[in-house]
Design a protein around this motif. Sequence first.
Motif, PDB file in Angstrom:
ATOM      1  N   ASP A  39       0.829  -1.106   0.051  1.00 49.91           N
ATOM      2  CA  ASP A  39      -0.117  -0.034  -0.017  1.00 49.91           C
ATOM      3  C   ASP A  39       0.986   1.150  -0.088  1.00 49.91           C
ATOM      4  OD1 ASP A  39      -1.979   2.003   0.707  1.00 49.91           O
ATOM      5  OD2 ASP A  39      -3.121   0.667   1.448  1.00 49.91           O
ATOM      6  N   ALA A  40       0.857   2.021  -1.106  1.00 48.59           N
ATOM      7  CA  ALA A  40       1.458   3.359  -1.236  1.00 48.59           C
ATOM      8  C   ALA A  40       1.560   4.200  -0.058  1.00 48.59           C
ATOM      9  CB  ALA A  40       1.185   4.160  -2.162  1.00 48.59           C
ATOM     10  N   ASP A  41       0.449   4.235   0.925  1.00 51.48           N
ATOM     11  CA  ASP A  41       0.102   4.832   2.192  1.00 51.48           C
ATOM     12  C   ASP A  41       1.321   4.635   3.066  1.00 51.48           C
ATOM     13  OD1 ASP A  41      -2.055   6.181   1.098  1.00 51.48           O
ATOM     14  OD2 ASP A  41      -3.489   5.010   2.411  1.00 51.48           O
ATOM     15  N   TRP A  42       1.943   3.514   3.120  1.00 56.00           N
ATOM     16  CA  TRP A  42       2.939   3.260   3.784  1.00 56.00           C
ATOM     17  C   TRP A  42       4.401   3.742   3.402  1.00 56.00           C
ATOM     18  CZ3 TRP A  42       1.924  -2.762   2.708  1.00 56.00           C
ATOM     19  CH2 TRP A  42       0.786  -3.024   3.256  1.00 56.00           C
ATOM     20  N   PHE A  43       4.435   4.376   2.402  1.00 52.22           N
ATOM     21  CA  PHE A  43       5.393   4.941   2.014  1.00 52.22           C
ATOM     22  C   PHE A  43       5.424   6.464   2.127  1.00 52.22           C
ATOM     23  CE2 PHE A  43       5.381   0.860   0.006  1.00 52.22           C
ATOM     24  CZ  PHE A  43       6.578   0.492  -0.187  1.00 52.22           C
ATOM     25  N   HIS A  44       4.338   7.093   2.567  1.00 55.21           N
ATOM     26  CA  HIS A  44       4.184   8.408   3.025  1.00 55.21           C
ATOM     27  C   HIS A  44       5.097   8.867   4.103  1.00 55.21           C
ATOM     28  CE1 HIS A  44       1.018  10.409   0.733  1.00 55.21           C
ATOM     29  NE2 HIS A  44       0.451   9.510   0.914  1.00 55.21           N
ATOM     30  N   PRO A  45       5.857   9.981   4.067  1.00 54.04           N
ATOM     31  CA  PRO A  45       6.999  10.439   5.295  1.00 54.04           C
ATOM     32  C   PRO A  45       5.887  11.087   6.190  1.00 54.04           C
ATOM     33  CG  PRO A  45       6.902  11.988   3.631  1.00 54.04           C
ATOM     34  CD  PRO A  45       6.074  10.750   2.825  1.00 54.04           C
ATOM     35  N   ALA A  46       6.172  10.688   7.502  1.00 50.81           N
ATOM     36  CA  ALA A  46       5.435  11.023   8.696  1.00 50.81           C
ATOM     37  C   ALA A  46       4.919  12.501   8.385  1.00 50.81           C
ATOM     38  CB  ALA A  46       6.180  11.281  10.038  1.00 50.81           C
ATOM     39  N   SER A  47       5.518  13.491   7.828  1.00 54.78           N
ATOM     40  CA  SER A  47       4.851  14.937   7.759  1.00 54.78           C
ATOM     41  C   SER A  47       3.689  14.832   6.689  1.00 54.78           C
ATOM     42  CB  SER A  47       6.025  15.812   6.971  1.00 54.78           C
ATOM     43  OG  SER A  47       6.158  15.357   5.779  1.00 54.78           O
ATOM     44  N   ASN A  48       3.522  13.939   5.759  1.00 56.30           N
ATOM     45  CA  ASN A  48       2.357  13.827   5.047  1.00 56.30           C
ATOM     46  C   ASN A  48       1.299  13.360   5.615  1.00 56.30           C
ATOM     47  OD1 ASN A  48       3.818  14.909   2.782  1.00 56.30           O
ATOM     48  ND2 ASN A  48       3.529  13.009   1.550  1.00 56.30           N
ATOM     49  N   VAL A  49       1.334  12.449   6.472  1.00 55.47           N
ATOM     50  CA  VAL A  49       0.484  11.521   7.327  1.00 55.47           C
ATOM     51  C   VAL A  49      -0.164  12.612   8.222  1.00 55.47           C
ATOM     52  CG1 VAL A  49      -0.061   9.946   8.936  1.00 55.47           C
ATOM     53  CG2 VAL A  49       1.381   9.221   6.892  1.00 55.47           C
ATOM     54  N   GLU A  50       0.787  13.522   8.783  1.00 54.65           N
ATOM     55  CA  GLU A  50       0.294  14.537   9.925  1.00 54.65           C
ATOM     56  C   GLU A  50      -0.713  15.426   9.259  1.00 54.65           C
ATOM     57  OE1 GLU A  50       3.782  16.221  11.798  1.00 54.65           O
ATOM     58  OE2 GLU A  50       4.480  14.242  12.477  1.00 54.65           O
ATOM     59  N   LYS A  51      -0.129  15.892   7.989  1.00 55.83           N
ATOM     60  CA  LYS A  51      -0.995  16.903   7.420  1.00 55.83           C
ATOM     61  C   LYS A  51      -2.251  16.472   7.013  1.00 55.83           C
ATOM     62  CE  LYS A  51       0.894  19.850   4.334  1.00 55.83           C
ATOM     63  NZ  LYS A  51       1.379  20.383   3.032  1.00 55.83           N
ATOM     64  N   MET A  52      -2.512  14.982   6.466  1.00 55.13           N
ATOM     65  CA  MET A  52      -3.751  14.583   6.232  1.00 55.13           C
ATOM     66  C   MET A  52      -4.565  14.264   7.289  1.00 55.13           C
ATOM     67  SD  MET A  52      -2.730  12.139   3.076  1.00 55.13           S
ATOM     68  CE  MET A  52      -1.253  11.184   3.455  1.00 55.13           C
ATOM     69  N   SER A  53      -3.759  13.603   8.293  1.00 49.13           N
ATOM     70  CA  SER A  53      -4.559  13.791   9.745  1.00 49.13           C
ATOM     71  C   SER A  53      -5.225  14.812  10.166  1.00 49.13           C
ATOM     72  CB  SER A  53      -3.725  13.032  10.901  1.00 49.13           C
ATOM     73  OG  SER A  53      -3.217  11.696  10.257  1.00 49.13           O
ATOM     74  N   ALA A  54      -4.513  16.006   9.845  1.00 51.18           N
ATOM     75  CA  ALA A  54      -5.139  17.294  10.294  1.00 51.18           C
ATOM     76  C   ALA A  54      -6.171  17.798   9.347  1.00 51.18           C
ATOM     77  CB  ALA A  54      -3.842  18.199  10.634  1.00 51.18           C
ATOM     78  N   GLY A  55      -6.535  17.033   8.091  1.00 50.50           N
ATOM     79  CA  GLY A  55      -7.262  17.700   7.262  1.00 50.50           C
ATOM     80  C   GLY A  55      -6.745  18.283   6.088  1.00 50.50           C
TER      81      GLY A  55
END
Length: 178
Positions: A39-55
Amino acid sequence: MSAVPDFAFCALIVMGVSGSGKSTIANALGQRLGWIVEDADWFHPASNVEKMSAGIALTDADRWSWLRAVTAEIGRRRVSGQSIVMACSALKRAYRDILVHGHRDTRIVYLRGDKNLIDDRLRARDAHFMPPELLESQFETLEEPTEDERPIVVDIDATVDDIADRIVTMLAPGRTLS
């Protein structure tokens, strides 16, 4: 379930907006084909996950390093002789061009769906970093694959088995893909 045709691909990139079923269909295809699933989601850097999690929707600048990491994983599998099914949003043509990188052994599978159906799916799932509020930005970003990309296009208003069977059938040698 249909019989698995005899063919050799390196990678299938299962793409679509969040909630279209990329991971589910990628897993079903991996089981049918006996291929590795990522799953490409596993390759996101933490900064991307943080942004998406914050909407906060990702920008192209946010995505480049992620796309290069996904492409590198596909390349590692190619070199090792392993085929892979990669679930990846790949919403823009430019993103898909990076992922496919001219390799004829890499195919795009586009999971096409109605915004209302996908919104319902997003609201029903738990514990995912992509909030339903970003669905509109996903559709705004989406550039549907064009014929010259040789996509396999399937509508998502069917069962997982039906969708996966249709994709496998369309991969058969000599098939004209629609």
